[in-house]
Scaffold this active site. Structure first.
Site, PDB file in Angstrom:
ATOM      1  N   ARG A  14       0.836  -1.194   0.000  1.00  0.00           N
ATOM      2  CA  ARG A  14       0.000   0.000   0.000  1.00  0.00           C
ATOM      3  C   ARG A  14       0.874   1.248   0.000  1.00  0.00           C
ATOM      4  NH1 ARG A  14      -5.422  -0.104   3.583  1.00  0.00           N
ATOM      5  NH2 ARG A  14      -5.225  -2.247   2.838  1.00  0.00           N
ATOM      6  N   SER A  98      -8.545  -0.024   0.222  1.00  0.00           N
ATOM      7  CA  SER A  98      -9.629  -0.126   1.193  1.00  0.00           C
ATOM      8  C   SER A  98     -10.230   1.242   1.485  1.00  0.00           C
ATOM      9  CB  SER A  98      -9.123  -0.821   2.454  1.00  0.00           C
ATOM     10  OG  SER A  98     -10.176  -1.048   3.361  1.00  0.00           O
ATOM     11  N   HIS A  99     -10.114   1.695   2.735  1.00  0.00           N
ATOM     12  CA  HIS A  99     -10.725   2.966   3.140  1.00  0.00           C
ATOM     13  C   HIS A  99      -9.749   4.143   3.098  1.00  0.00           C
ATOM     14  CE1 HIS A  99      -8.801   1.308   6.740  1.00  0.00           C
ATOM     15  NE2 HIS A  99      -8.625   2.554   7.098  1.00  0.00           N
ATOM     16  N   LYS A 108      -3.696  -6.528  -2.509  1.00  0.00           N
ATOM     17  CA  LYS A 108      -3.876  -7.651  -1.597  1.00  0.00           C
ATOM     18  C   LYS A 108      -3.684  -8.921  -2.407  1.00  0.00           C
ATOM     19  CE  LYS A 108      -7.110  -5.254   1.480  1.00  0.00           C
ATOM     20  NZ  LYS A 108      -8.447  -5.272   2.124  1.00  0.00           N
ATOM     21  N   ASP A 239     -17.064  -0.732   3.837  1.00  0.00           N
ATOM     22  CA  ASP A 239     -15.860   0.072   3.606  1.00  0.00           C
ATOM     23  C   ASP A 239     -15.558   0.105   2.113  1.00  0.00           C
ATOM     24  OD1 ASP A 239     -14.912  -2.516   3.267  1.00  0.00           O
ATOM     25  OD2 ASP A 239     -13.079  -2.206   4.409  1.00  0.00           O
ATOM     26  N   ASP A 241     -13.497  -1.267  -0.106  1.00  0.00           N
ATOM     27  CA  ASP A 241     -13.410  -2.473  -0.940  1.00  0.00           C
ATOM     28  C   ASP A 241     -14.461  -3.501  -0.539  1.00  0.00           C
ATOM     29  OD1 ASP A 241     -12.048  -2.904   1.473  1.00  0.00           O
ATOM     30  OD2 ASP A 241     -10.624  -4.315   0.593  1.00  0.00           O
ATOM     31  N   ASP A 243     -15.102  -5.375   1.972  1.00  0.00           N
ATOM     32  CA  ASP A 243     -14.858  -6.640   2.663  1.00  0.00           C
ATOM     33  C   ASP A 243     -15.244  -6.555   4.138  1.00  0.00           C
ATOM     34  OD1 ASP A 243     -12.755  -5.007   3.454  1.00  0.00           O
ATOM     35  OD2 ASP A 243     -11.207  -6.542   3.198  1.00  0.00           O
ATOM     36  N   ARG A 244     -15.548  -5.345   4.629  1.00  0.00           N
ATOM     37  CA  ARG A 244     -16.026  -5.169   5.996  1.00  0.00           C
ATOM     38  C   ARG A 244     -17.425  -4.563   5.971  1.00  0.00           C
ATOM     39  NH1 ARG A 244     -12.693  -1.401   9.376  1.00  0.00           N
ATOM     40  NH2 ARG A 244     -12.244  -0.321   7.429  1.00  0.00           N
ATOM     41  N   HIS A 326     -14.217  -7.544  10.464  1.00  0.00           N
ATOM     42  CA  HIS A 326     -13.841  -8.574   9.498  1.00  0.00           C
ATOM     43  C   HIS A 326     -14.442  -9.894   9.980  1.00  0.00           C
ATOM     44  CE1 HIS A 326     -11.010  -6.608   6.760  1.00  0.00           C
ATOM     45  NE2 HIS A 326     -10.528  -5.959   7.794  1.00  0.00           N
TER      46      HIS A 326
END
Length: 450
Positions: A14, A98-99, A108, A239, A241, A243-244, A326
């Site tokens: 990242r 992500s965020h 990832k 979020d 992406d 995933d949460r 998660h």
């Protein structure tokens, strides 16, 4: 030689686009990943950030230059990329930060079956190779790129795992935060007896409405107000992406990720009696209590998805949850998926007549502080001071699985952990009621902050 230490993190890559992360670097990351995992192909997905398609294409160039094919699934949530990796049994790369703000992007990585790639499982080697530069493979034909749409199969698979067809009609506000939930939610909920009230479904990596991090209370204010205004049964925020997921009840009140973990654990245990449930050490003590009461076996781990997934593989656990929202499922290749957790919550709600606040009350047994960060110059010194202060008290138990956990004789506890990347100490406190949480919080912070 490049120095990539600033962008290769413990579990992913990242950095700031154009400064730390550009097409040349990403091409070498792709080549290094292809070398690590070998053939026959790598599946690649990307989020809605402006830089994501170009970086994904550069990564694909690196992969194909090593003679390995690429399956491009285009726009995807991170859990959709994990689905593709599991379904196709291929290693994968997801382009997202992500965020994080718009100027960032990242990668990832996973092995076939969505198995994680971290520092000890290949990321360190990828960094070393990319720092040197990776030449094209000699004597092999260049790999090919094919496109494959996985969204329909992803949605169908989730709906097989959680049947919502018999739910009572529900009205649910969903805040996608201009992230990938705006892409996946319409397909997942298509045809179900659930009326979706969309918020910020327009894909926009500049996040014009609010940061796509629902764990920060300021980022769910719009959702809370809309749930109350609509008279909705629940609200869900994803979020960037997707995933949460984070849940609010019909009053607009947040439902803690620990309560969601306990609720989903009970549902999974009903399908698989006696199963193992993973929870990290910052989740509420209510989680292992509830798991035991429903015949399950709770297993406590360090914070971090690599530890959760490792323990799930070791124990054959059916489900795992973290305080960060998660949620990991054995039936989803032990990968995390906020969408599947959201479906479980809505299925549980739709199977009974009461409101969500009533349903989740049974899973919310204690008061908690949430995570409180303190900037300190001497992390270990402050941890030692806390250990000295509390360690000598009667009935106090200390635990150093991850940072310092202090269990007090009245059942209250706190955990203090050092950040791996910033000069921060992170504090989480839990007790019987809000007043007890505040008192213990203030006592610890007085020592931490001097």
């Amino acid at each position: 030689m490049r120095d990539l230490s600033g962008i290769v993190k413990a579990y992913d890559i990242r950095g700031v686009v154009g400064e730390q992360l550009d097409a040349d670097v990403v091409r070498d990351f792709g080549a290094a990943f292809a070398r690590l995992v070998g053939g026959p192909a790598v599946v690649i997905g990307h989020d809605m950030r402006e830089s994501s398609p170009g970086l994904a294409a550069a990564f694909a160039e690196g992969v194909t230059a090593q003679g390995v094919d690429v399956v491009s699934i285009g726009l995807a949530s991170t859990d959709m990329l994990y689905f593709a990796s599991g379904k196709l049994d291929l290693p994968g790369a997801m382009f997202t930060a992500s965020h994080n703000p718009a100027k960032y992007n990242g990668i990832k990585l996973c092995r076939p079956g969505a198995a994680p790639v971290g520092q000890d499982s290949g990321l360190a080697q990828i960094r070393a190779d990319a720092e040197q530069g990776v030449p094209d493979a000699e004597g092999v034909a260049k790999g090919k790129v094919t496109e494959q749409d996985m969204l329909t199969d992803y949605a169908a698979y989730l709906r097989e795992l959680v049947d919502l067809s018999g739910s009572r009609p529900l009205k649910v506000v969903v805040d996608a935060g201009n992230g990938m939930g705006g892409h996946t939610v319409p397909k997942v909920f298509e045809g179900l007896p659930i009326e979706i009230v969309p918020m910020y479904f327009e894909l926009d990596g500049n996040f014009p409405n609010h940061e796509a991090n629902p764990l920060d209370p300021k980022n769910i204010v719009d959702l809370q107000e809309r749930v109350r205004a609509e008279g909705a049964d629940a609200g869900v925020a994803f979020d960037g992406d997707a995933d949460r997921c984070f849940v609010v009840d019909e009053r607009g009140e947040p439902v803690s990720p620990s309560a969601i973990t306990a609720l989903v654990a009970v549902r999974e245990l009903a399908k698989d009696p006696g199963g193992t449930i993973i929870h990290n050490l910052i989740t509420s003590h209510g989680v292992p209590e509830i798991v035991r009461e429903h015949g399950g076996v709770p297993v406590r781990t360090r914070v971090g998805h690599s530890f959760i997934k490792e323990e799930m593989a070791k124990t054959g656990a059916i489900f795992g949850g973290e305080h960060s929202a998660h949620y990991y499922f054995r039936d989803f290749w032990r990968a995390d998926t906020g969408m599947l957790a959201a479906l479980h919550v809505l299925a549980a709600l739709g199977e009974q007549d009461g409101p969500l606040s009533e349903l989740t009350r049974d899973y919310s047994r204690y008061a908690a502080s949430g995570e409180i960060n303190s900037t300190v110059d001497d992390q270990q010194g402050r941890l030692a001071a806390i250990k000295a202060e509390f360690g000598g008290r009667d009935g106090v138990e200390l635990d150093e699985l991850d940072g310092l956990t202090v269990n007090l004789p009245d059942g209250s506890w706190f955990n203090l952990r050092a950040s791996n990347t910033e000069p921060l100490l992170r504090l989480n406190v839990e007790a019987a009621d809000a007043a007890s949480v505040a008192a213990l919080r203030d006592e610890v912070l007085a020592i931490v902050r001097g």
